[in-house]
Design a protein around this motif. Sequence first.
Motif, short mmCIF file in Angstrom:
data_model
loop_
_atom_site.label_atom_id
_atom_site.label_comp_id
_atom_site.label_asym_id
_atom_site.label_seq_id
_atom_site.Cartn_x
_atom_site.Cartn_y
_atom_site.Cartn_z
N SER A 30 0.79 -1.23 0.00
CA SER A 30 0.00 0.00 0.00
C SER A 30 0.82 1.28 0.00
O SER A 30 0.29 2.34 -0.29
CB SER A 30 -0.94 0.02 1.22
N PHE A 31 2.08 1.21 0.37
CA PHE A 31 2.90 2.40 0.50
C PHE A 31 4.21 2.22 -0.25
O PHE A 31 4.66 1.11 -0.46
CB PHE A 31 3.19 2.69 1.99
N GLY A 32 4.81 3.33 -0.69
CA GLY A 32 6.13 3.27 -1.31
C GLY A 32 6.12 3.72 -2.75
O GLY A 32 5.11 4.10 -3.32
N GLU A 33 7.33 3.65 -3.36
CA GLU A 33 7.49 4.10 -4.74
C GLU A 33 6.72 3.21 -5.71
O GLU A 33 6.16 3.68 -6.69
CB GLU A 33 8.97 4.10 -5.15
N VAL A 34 6.76 1.92 -5.46
CA VAL A 34 6.00 0.97 -6.27
C VAL A 34 4.93 0.41 -5.35
O VAL A 34 5.24 -0.29 -4.40
CB VAL A 34 6.90 -0.16 -6.82
N GLN A 35 3.69 0.78 -5.63
CA GLN A 35 2.61 0.36 -4.74
C GLN A 35 1.40 -0.11 -5.52
O GLN A 35 1.11 0.39 -6.60
CB GLN A 35 2.21 1.50 -3.80
N ILE A 36 0.76 -1.10 -4.97
CA ILE A 36 -0.54 -1.54 -5.46
C ILE A 36 -1.45 -1.46 -4.25
O ILE A 36 -1.48 -2.35 -3.42
CB ILE A 36 -0.50 -2.97 -6.02
N ARG A 37 -2.13 -0.34 -4.12
CA ARG A 37 -3.01 -0.14 -2.97
C ARG A 37 -4.33 -0.81 -3.29
O ARG A 37 -5.18 -0.28 -4.01
CB ARG A 37 -3.19 1.35 -2.67
N PRO A 103 -9.57 7.83 -11.09
CA PRO A 103 -8.60 7.64 -10.00
C PRO A 103 -7.21 7.27 -10.51
O PRO A 103 -6.20 7.67 -9.91
CB PRO A 103 -9.20 6.53 -9.14
N ILE A 104 -7.15 6.54 -11.61
CA ILE A 104 -5.84 6.20 -12.18
C ILE A 104 -5.13 7.48 -12.60
O ILE A 104 -3.98 7.73 -12.23
CB ILE A 104 -5.98 5.22 -13.37
N ILE A 105 -5.83 8.32 -13.36
CA ILE A 105 -5.23 9.56 -13.86
C ILE A 105 -4.86 10.50 -12.71
O ILE A 105 -3.75 11.06 -12.69
CB ILE A 105 -6.18 10.25 -14.87
N ALA A 106 -5.76 10.67 -11.75
CA ALA A 106 -5.48 11.57 -10.63
C ALA A 106 -4.24 11.13 -9.86
O ALA A 106 -3.37 11.95 -9.53
CB ALA A 106 -6.69 11.63 -9.69
N ASN A 107 -4.12 9.85 -9.60
CA ASN A 107 -2.97 9.36 -8.84
C ASN A 107 -1.68 9.39 -9.64
O ASN A 107 -0.62 9.66 -9.09
CB ASN A 107 -3.24 7.96 -8.30
N VAL A 108 -1.77 9.15 -10.94
CA VAL A 108 -0.58 9.20 -11.79
C VAL A 108 0.02 10.60 -11.82
O VAL A 108 1.24 10.77 -11.86
CB VAL A 108 -0.91 8.71 -13.23
N PHE A 109 -0.84 11.62 -11.74
CA PHE A 109 -0.34 12.99 -11.80
C PHE A 109 -0.07 13.61 -10.43
O PHE A 109 0.54 14.68 -10.37
CB PHE A 109 -1.31 13.87 -12.60
N VAL A 110 -0.47 12.97 -9.35
CA VAL A 110 -0.24 13.54 -8.02
C VAL A 110 0.83 12.77 -7.25
O VAL A 110 1.78 13.37 -6.73
CB VAL A 110 -1.56 13.58 -7.22
N PHE A 127 9.20 7.87 -14.58
CA PHE A 127 9.26 6.48 -14.17
C PHE A 127 8.27 6.21 -13.04
O PHE A 127 7.57 5.19 -13.04
CB PHE A 127 10.69 6.10 -13.72
N MET A 128 8.21 7.13 -12.06
CA MET A 128 7.25 6.95 -10.96
C MET A 128 5.82 7.06 -11.47
O MET A 128 4.92 6.38 -10.94
CB MET A 128 7.53 7.96 -9.84
N VAL A 132 3.34 4.09 -10.61
CA VAL A 132 2.07 4.40 -9.94
C VAL A 132 0.91 4.03 -10.87
O VAL A 132 -0.09 3.46 -10.44
CB VAL A 132 2.00 5.88 -9.53
N GLY A 133 1.05 4.34 -12.15
CA GLY A 133 0.00 4.02 -13.12
C GLY A 133 -0.25 2.52 -13.22
O GLY A 133 -1.41 2.09 -13.28
N ILE A 134 0.82 1.74 -13.21
CA ILE A 134 0.65 0.28 -13.26
C ILE A 134 -0.06 -0.22 -12.00
O ILE A 134 -1.00 -1.02 -12.08
CB ILE A 134 2.02 -0.42 -13.44
N GLY A 135 0.37 0.29 -10.85
CA GLY A 135 -0.29 -0.10 -9.60
C GLY A 135 -1.75 0.29 -9.57
O GLY A 135 -2.62 -0.48 -9.15
N GLU A 136 -2.05 1.50 -10.02
CA GLU A 136 -3.44 1.97 -10.06
C GLU A 136 -4.26 1.19 -11.09
O GLU A 136 -5.44 0.91 -10.87
CB GLU A 136 -3.49 3.47 -10.37
N PHE A 137 -3.64 0.84 -12.21
CA PHE A 137 -4.35 0.04 -13.21
C PHE A 137 -4.75 -1.31 -12.63
O PHE A 137 -5.87 -1.78 -12.82
CB PHE A 137 -3.50 -0.15 -14.47
#
Length: 166
Positions: A30-37, A103-110, A127-128, A132-137
């Motif tokens: 749920s937390f970190g540079e690479v996350q799948i929440r 939510p994917i777009i919002a998180n990718v840009f924030v 890269f982040m 983040v986009g992969i995790g959100e997807f």
Amino acid sequence: MKNQKVTFMTQAAMIAAIYVVLTFVFAPFSFGEVQIRISEALTILPLFTPAAIPGLFTGCLIGNILGGAILPDIIFGSLATLIGAFFTYQLRSKNPFLGPLPPIIANVFVVPFVLRYGYGVALPIPFMMLTVGIGEFISCGLLGLIIYYALKKYKNVLFRPIRDRV
């Protein structure tokens, strides 16, 4: 009218609670540079009820606070979820496959900017955005749509206002 407000607040509180629980049950992801929440899969719920908007925001806010996030992450990460939930609700009458996009777009840009300027992560922002986009997807797109189709047949029972129940 009073029953509708109680139903709205109850649904929002339940969604917030489930979001927080999922955030902590799956805390290593749920937390970190690479996350799948995994809890972000719930961002599909505004397709069913407007109560999901404050519920998701509150759940994310509490999850970030209790998860030890720094103030910029608490504020901007939670706002990204709020923005995503609001625009998902706006798409409720459209194709359900569009629901996960806000939510994917919002998180990718924030989130990448929070990671860079809040936490000092030295990875390149593009890269982040990708990670983040992969995790959100995965969480919003794949898991969110699974939740959508699982709940779709029960939406009239689960999300119907109390005044409509007999």
